[in-house]
Design an enzyme around this catalytic site. Sequence first.
Site, PDB file in Angstrom:
ATOM      1  N   PRO A 137      -3.485   0.348  19.143  1.00 49.67           N
ATOM      2  CA  PRO A 137      -3.279  -0.157  17.779  1.00 49.67           C
ATOM      3  C   PRO A 137      -3.448   0.895  16.678  1.00 49.67           C
ATOM      4  CG  PRO A 137      -5.350  -0.970  18.688  1.00 49.67           C
ATOM      5  CD  PRO A 137      -4.648  -0.279  19.799  1.00 49.67           C
ATOM      6  N   LYS A 147       1.653   0.045  15.281  1.00 49.19           N
ATOM      7  CA  LYS A 147       3.073   0.031  15.643  1.00 49.19           C
ATOM      8  C   LYS A 147       3.538  -1.159  16.484  1.00 49.19           C
ATOM      9  CE  LYS A 147       4.498   3.779  13.713  1.00 49.19           C
ATOM     10  NZ  LYS A 147       4.743   3.423  12.327  1.00 49.19           N
ATOM     11  N   HIS A 202       0.865  -1.197   0.000  1.00 49.35           N
ATOM     12  CA  HIS A 202       0.000   0.000   0.000  1.00 49.35           C
ATOM     13  C   HIS A 202       0.886   1.227   0.000  1.00 49.35           C
ATOM     14  CE1 HIS A 202      -3.969  -1.783   0.981  1.00 49.35           C
ATOM     15  NE2 HIS A 202      -3.216  -2.751   1.469  1.00 49.35           N
ATOM     16  N   TYR A 216       4.408   7.128  10.214  1.00 52.08           N
ATOM     17  CA  TYR A 216       3.553   5.963   9.952  1.00 52.08           C
ATOM     18  C   TYR A 216       4.351   4.854   9.255  1.00 52.08           C
ATOM     19  CZ  TYR A 216      -0.752   3.465   8.715  1.00 52.08           C
ATOM     20  OH  TYR A 216      -1.745   2.510   8.586  1.00 52.08           O
ATOM     21  N   TYR A 238      -8.905   4.595   8.073  1.00 49.85           N
ATOM     22  CA  TYR A 238      -9.274   4.989   9.439  1.00 49.85           C
ATOM     23  C   TYR A 238     -10.414   6.002   9.327  1.00 49.85           C
ATOM     24  CZ  TYR A 238      -4.580   3.238  10.660  1.00 49.85           C
ATOM     25  OH  TYR A 238      -3.454   2.467  10.830  1.00 49.85           O
TER      26      TYR A 238
END
Length: 389
Positions: free
Chosen positions: A292, A296, A72, A384, A200
Amino acid sequence: MRTQVAIIGAGPAGLLLSHILDRNGIDSIVLERQTRAHVLERIRAGVLEAGTIALLREVGLGERMDREGRLHDGSAIAWEDRPRFMIDTRKYTGKPMMAYGQTAITEDLFAARDAAGGKIIDEAADVQPHELTSGRPYVTYEKRGTRVRIDCDYVAGCDGYHGVSRTVIPADLLKTYEKSYPFGWLGIMSQTPPYPDICYCHHSRGFALASQRSPMLSRYYVQCDLHDKIENWPDDRFWEEFLARCPKDMADSIVTGPSIEKSIAPLRSFVAEPMRYGALFLAGDAAHIVPPTGAKGLNLAVSDVFYLSRALIEACRKGNTAYLDVYSDTALRRVWGAARMSWWLTMLLHRFPDDTPFERKMRLNEFDYLHASERAAASLAEQYVGLPY
Ligand code: RFL
Ligand code: PHB
């Protein structure tokens, strides 16, 4: 028995450490409290940082991941009544992430350890490290009524948050930092084609997340009450709530189906310092937990193992303990970076029960700033995708 490194816990941290040590000619024994089947049934992480992908490839564990995992360019944030935002790791860091489940990584690790004749003892009860500061450490455990002793040079505490390793460090030497969040995540797995993006969703009804494992396996989460029970969440209610929390175009394209797994996890930040006590070295969830939201936890377990394996290899092969001496500080620097990012993303994306209108405005402004500032977008993307080792 005798081994160079006694490893407590056969989660990703313990198995990967054992695998890397073996590739470098260092002997270890892994002691796991649960059955192997139980370890392989647990459904947890799904998103790998660029550094995790590279490390797994480097140590010969990339073949199935590269075949079955899905690359991704980052993940999306869908915000109620706002344009969608992309955490674009490819654009800002040149690196992709990978959707590949922790369950699959654990399977790959067990297979690699079995192929190499690795020693993994499951159903090891009452594991106890001893004599950690005497220069003659050993670990004991019980299996089928027999107590066994393993003499070793080092002990790796890879036994997760509820493990024994951290508890043997004297309280006056261990400092812990903790934050609990007033909600949990209810997660389901379903045998349906996933939504294409990892997305998200921030919504006034609460947070939701669409993730994936394979072309016919999807993972979805909704924020739920801290003390909620899965019995309160039949599939129909889950889907109704999940779809209500995503934008309409997203909801329209989600393929729903029966859940094959359902569980609730509380959200917590926790860091224990230092990650060493004499011959004992902690790695992964044994030393730290992150919520979560930032994806990580598993990635930190892998970076700890990177530092710890390097240090143990130097010590066992050359008698040079310099890396072992800096292991805790080195690992913790990266841990705190991920802890901060996970905390920040958790605060940004969830609905907090006692939020004031002011706090809601701040959150909104923070999100708008991501859209408005290339630098803010780049900062989130580099965290990220994972800070460098
Ligand atoms: P684990 O996986 O907990 O493994 C520890 C092992 O030690 C065993 N054990 C003992 N063995 C012997 N004696 C004892 N006294 C023992 N006590 C415990 C346990 O049975 C177990 O087998 O820790 P490890 O290896 O440090 O790995 C950490 C990861 O599992 C964890 O950080 C991640 O799953 C967190 N996480 C995520 N991380 C990511 O990087 N990306 C994600 O997308 C992500 N999503 C998640 C997550 C965790 C979740 N839950 C359920 C907490 C999503 C969820 C819902
Ligand atoms: C998952 O796929 O389980 C997952 C993905 C992203 C997260 C957490 C969990 O932030």
